[in-house]
Structure formats: structure tokens, C-alpha cells
Design a protein around this motif. Structure first.
Motif, PDB file in Angstrom:
ATOM      1  N   LYS A  44       0.835  -1.211   0.000  1.00 59.07           N
ATOM      2  CA  LYS A  44       0.000   0.000   0.000  1.00 59.07           C
ATOM      3  C   LYS A  44       0.872   1.263   0.000  1.00 59.07           C
ATOM      4  N   VAL A  45       1.762   1.340  -0.992  1.00 63.57           N
ATOM      5  CA  VAL A  45       2.649   2.500  -1.102  1.00 63.57           C
ATOM      6  C   VAL A  45       1.862   3.694  -1.644  1.00 63.57           C
ATOM      7  N   GLY A  46       2.433   4.880  -1.522  1.00 65.38           N
ATOM      8  CA  GLY A  46       1.763   6.101  -1.943  1.00 65.38           C
ATOM      9  C   GLY A  46       1.664   6.257  -3.454  1.00 65.38           C
ATOM     10  N   SER A  47       0.855   7.221  -3.867  1.00 68.11           N
ATOM     11  CA  SER A  47       0.641   7.441  -5.306  1.00 68.11           C
ATOM     12  C   SER A  47       1.905   7.933  -6.005  1.00 68.11           C
ATOM     13  N   SER A  48       2.791   8.626  -5.258  1.00 64.05           N
ATOM     14  CA  SER A  48       4.032   9.115  -5.881  1.00 64.05           C
ATOM     15  C   SER A  48       4.896   7.955  -6.362  1.00 64.05           C
ATOM     16  N   VAL A  49       4.829   6.829  -5.657  1.00 64.72           N
ATOM     17  CA  VAL A  49       5.599   5.648  -6.072  1.00 64.72           C
ATOM     18  C   VAL A  49       5.075   5.132  -7.417  1.00 64.72           C
ATOM     19  N   TYR A  50       3.756   5.099  -7.572  1.00 65.96           N
ATOM     20  CA  TYR A  50       3.181   4.611  -8.821  1.00 65.96           C
ATOM     21  C   TYR A  50       3.482   5.566  -9.978  1.00 65.96           C
ATOM     22  N   LYS A  51       3.581   6.871  -9.676  1.00 69.45           N
ATOM     23  CA  LYS A  51       3.969   7.815 -10.730  1.00 69.45           C
ATOM     24  C   LYS A  51       5.395   7.534 -11.187  1.00 69.45           C
ATOM     25  N   GLY A  52       6.288   7.239 -10.201  1.00 67.54           N
ATOM     26  CA  GLY A  52       7.651   6.881 -10.565  1.00 67.54           C
ATOM     27  C   GLY A  52       7.713   5.603 -11.377  1.00 67.54           C
ATOM     28  N   ALA A  54       5.332   4.482 -13.338  1.00 67.97           N
ATOM     29  CA  ALA A  54       4.828   4.799 -14.679  1.00 67.97           C
ATOM     30  C   ALA A  54       5.923   5.431 -15.531  1.00 67.97           C
ATOM     31  N   SER A  55       6.721   6.325 -14.924  1.00 74.11           N
ATOM     32  CA  SER A  55       7.840   6.933 -15.654  1.00 74.11           C
ATOM     33  C   SER A  55       8.867   5.876 -16.031  1.00 74.11           C
ATOM     34  N   LEU A  56       9.075   4.898 -15.134  1.00 78.85           N
ATOM     35  CA  LEU A  56      10.008   3.813 -15.428  1.00 78.85           C
ATOM     36  C   LEU A  56       9.556   3.011 -16.644  1.00 78.85           C
ATOM     37  N   PHE A  57       8.268   2.702 -16.725  1.00 79.72           N
ATOM     38  CA  PHE A  57       7.744   1.939 -17.861  1.00 79.72           C
ATOM     39  C   PHE A  57       7.893   2.738 -19.162  1.00 79.72           C
ATOM     40  N   VAL A  58       7.656   4.046 -19.079  1.00 81.09           N
ATOM     41  CA  VAL A  58       7.812   4.890 -20.281  1.00 81.09           C
ATOM     42  C   VAL A  58       9.262   4.886 -20.742  1.00 81.09           C
ATOM     43  N   PHE A  59      10.199   5.033 -19.792  1.00 77.46           N
ATOM     44  CA  PHE A  59      11.625   5.025 -20.142  1.00 77.46           C
ATOM     45  C   PHE A  59      12.032   3.671 -20.722  1.00 77.46           C
ATOM     46  N   ALA A  60      11.499   2.590 -20.130  1.00 84.28           N
ATOM     47  CA  ALA A  60      11.814   1.252 -20.648  1.00 84.28           C
ATOM     48  C   ALA A  60      11.289   1.076 -22.072  1.00 84.28           C
ATOM     49  N   ALA A  61      10.108   1.626 -22.348  1.00 84.39           N
ATOM     50  CA  ALA A  61       9.551   1.536 -23.701  1.00 84.39           C
ATOM     51  C   ALA A  61      10.422   2.299 -24.699  1.00 84.39           C
ATOM     52  N   ILE A  62      10.933   3.475 -24.271  1.00 82.27           N
ATOM     53  CA  ILE A  62      11.833   4.245 -25.149  1.00 82.27           C
ATOM     54  C   ILE A  62      13.120   3.468 -25.396  1.00 82.27           C
ATOM     55  N   LEU A  63      13.665   2.861 -24.315  1.00 83.66           N
ATOM     56  CA  LEU A  63      14.880   2.064 -24.452  1.00 83.66           C
ATOM     57  C   LEU A  63      14.660   0.886 -25.400  1.00 83.66           C
ATOM     58  N   ALA A  64      13.516   0.209 -25.256  1.00 82.66           N
ATOM     59  CA  ALA A  64      13.207  -0.912 -26.143  1.00 82.66           C
ATOM     60  C   ALA A  64      13.068  -0.444 -27.589  1.00 82.66           C
ATOM     61  N   GLY A  65      12.444   0.708 -27.792  1.00 72.70           N
ATOM     62  CA  GLY A  65      12.303   1.237 -29.152  1.00 72.70           C
ATOM     63  C   GLY A  65      13.642   1.554 -29.789  1.00 72.70           C
ATOM     64  N   MET A  66      14.559   2.121 -28.998  1.00 75.93           N
ATOM     65  CA  MET A  66      15.896   2.430 -29.524  1.00 75.93           C
ATOM     66  C   MET A  66      16.646   1.157 -29.880  1.00 75.93           C
ATOM     67  N   GLN A  67      16.546   0.138 -29.010  1.00 75.75           N
ATOM     68  CA  GLN A  67      17.254  -1.116 -29.300  1.00 75.75           C
ATOM     69  C   GLN A  67      16.649  -1.817 -30.516  1.00 75.75           C
ATOM     70  N   TYR A  68      15.330  -1.740 -30.657  1.00 72.95           N
ATOM     71  CA  TYR A  68      14.695  -2.345 -31.835  1.00 72.95           C
ATOM     72  C   TYR A  68      15.125  -1.645 -33.121  1.00 72.95           C
ATOM     73  N   ALA A  69      15.295  -0.311 -33.027  1.00 73.08           N
ATOM     74  CA  ALA A  69      15.739   0.441 -34.208  1.00 73.08           C
ATOM     75  C   ALA A  69      17.163   0.057 -34.603  1.00 73.08           C
ATOM     76  N   ILE A  70      17.986  -0.349 -33.626  1.00 75.90           N
ATOM     77  CA  ILE A  70      19.383  -0.704 -33.919  1.00 75.90           C
ATOM     78  C   ILE A  70      19.504  -2.156 -34.378  1.00 75.90           C
ATOM     79  N   ASN A  71      18.850  -3.084 -33.638  1.00 76.70           N
ATOM     80  CA  ASN A  71      19.032  -4.514 -33.913  1.00 76.70           C
ATOM     81  C   ASN A  71      17.895  -5.136 -34.734  1.00 76.70           C
ATOM     82  N   ASN A  72      16.764  -4.462 -34.813  1.00 77.53           N
ATOM     83  CA  ASN A  72      15.593  -4.981 -35.521  1.00 77.53           C
ATOM     84  C   ASN A  72      15.150  -6.332 -34.939  1.00 77.53           C
TER      85      ASN A  72
END
Length: 224
Positions: A44-52, A54-72
Motif C-alpha cells: 500500500k505505497v503512496g501514489s508518488s511511487v506509482y507515478k515513478g 509509470a515513468s520507469l515503464f515509459v523510459f523502458a519503452a523508449i529504451l526498447a524502441g531504440m534497441q529495436y531500431a538498432i538490432n531490428n
């Protein structure tokens, strides 16, 4: 999770990092991420943790997109992003469910780390939310002055220096103030310390540690 001893959560952090490195299957990594999210929900952590998170998932998606663009290779990109999420989520569990003074006591009493080093570690962890809040405040202040990062990646990087410079200066000022305050209070003058925090292991801690050791042994046997 708040009732679990800090040393057990430190062990969980180490074991989850090992599991994230060892596991190469996307379903297994997804299961590891889901288990960590369930632990956070139970805590039962606070909402600020879930915001963090969510930002982590967005960053991971960007990282995955960059790696897909390089390695296909979309599977490799998804596994890399999942590993990063799994390794980072466990730190959210540790920091959101553990008091810094309990963590310091566990490092000194149970890991036998000198108090000065334990204090430096917990102080660094303690100031992470403050630095994030100051970074946001500086960005908003610079935006009021017309700051708007545009252009390619290199141009955005150099324009971001308008935020980094004042952030570094504020960090240096805060560290100097903190060092002066500690010195005035006689920090480090006493060689022996006592803690009132109860960080002893309970039955559930032993059960968790045994489960983590058994699961790690199973993974090692499966690999070798």
C-alpha cells in the motif's frame, strides 16, 4: 512488507537483480515484474511511487524502441526492457517500505558496515526524492524564462545544461550545509553507537530468505 526486516529486503534486492540477469525468457521476466507489482500493492505505497513506476515503464519503452531500431529484434528489445524494469522495481520496494534509520541500523548491526559509510548510503538514498523535486522546480523556473528544449538529441542535451548547472550547484550547496551541520553536532566523535530501532529477523524473514536461496539454487541448477 513494512514488517519485513531491512536486511531481508536488502537480500531481496540482491536476489532479484541476480534473477533479472539470469532469466532470459520474456514470460519469466514478466512474471517477476508482476510479482513485484503485487508486493507493492500489498505494501500500500503512496501514489508518488506509482507515478515513478509509470515513468520507469515509459523510459523502458523508449529504451526498447531504440534497441529495436538498432538490432531490428523485437524480442531482444522486450527482454532488455523487462530486465531493466525488474531490476529497478525492487529498489522501489526497498525505498518505499523501509525507513532510512532502520536501513542504517541493519547495515551497521547486521552487515557490520562502519556507521559513516552506512550513513552516506542512506543519506544519498534519502536525497533522491529531493533532487527530483528540485529538478522539476528548476525546469518550471527555466520554462518561465523561455526554456524550451527543441531540435535533435544533441541540441536537446546541450539545452538541458540550463537545468543541470543550477541543479549541481544546489546539490553542492546542500552537501556543504549538511557536512557543516554534521561537524557541528560532533558526527563521528563516538566510536560506539546504539540504535533503538528493532531490526532483528523474525520467522517470516527466515522463510523469505530460505525461499530466495532455494529459488536461486534452482535457477543455477537449470542453467548449468
Amino acid at each position: 512488507m513494512q514488517k519485513i526486516a531491512p536486511i531481508t529486503k536488502l537480500a531481496l534486492t540482491i536476489f532479484v537483480t541476480i534473477w533479472s540477469i539470469v532469466l532470459q525468457s520474456l514470460p519469466a521476466l514478466t512474471a517477476l515484474i508482476v510479482c513485484q507489482l503485487i508486493l507493492l500493492a500489498i505494501a500500500k505505497v503512496g501514489s508518488s511511487v506509482y507515478k515513478g513506476i509509470a515513468s520507469l515503464f515509459v523510459f523502458a519503452a523508449i529504451l526498447a524502441g531504440m534497441q529495436y531500431a538498432i538490432n531490428n529484434d523485437i524480442l531482444l528489445a522486450a527482454i532488455t526492457a523487462s530486465k531493466m524494469i525488474a531490476m529497478t522495481l525492487v529498489f522501489f520496494i526497498l525505498l518505499a517500505t523501509t525507513r532510512m534509520q532502520d536501513l542504517s541500523a541493519a547495515l551497521v548491526l547486521q552487515c557490520h558496515i562502519p556507521y559513516e559509510y552506512a550513513f552516506m548510503l542512506t543519506a544519498a538514498l534519502r536525497f533522491i526524492p529531493d533532487f527530483l523535486a528540485e529538478s522539476k522546480a528548476i525546469q518550471e523556473a527555466q520554462a518561465c524564462r523561455g526554456y524550451s528544449p527543441q531540435g535533435n538529441v544533441l541540441q536537446r542535451f546541450f539545452s538541458y545544461m540550463a537545468v543541470i548547472k543550477p541543479l549541481v550547484l544546489k546539490a553542492v550547496t546542500k552537501s556543504e550545509t549538511m557536512a557543516l551541520s554534521l561537524e557541528l553536532r560532533g558526527f563521528g566523535s563516538r566510536k560506539t553507537r546504539s540504535f533503538k530501532n528493532n531490526v532483528t529477523l523474525a520467522l517470516q524473514d527466515y522463510a523469505m530468505l530460505l525461499s530466495m536461496i532455494l529459488f536461486t539454487s534452482y535457477l543455477v541448477i537449470q542453467i548449468y
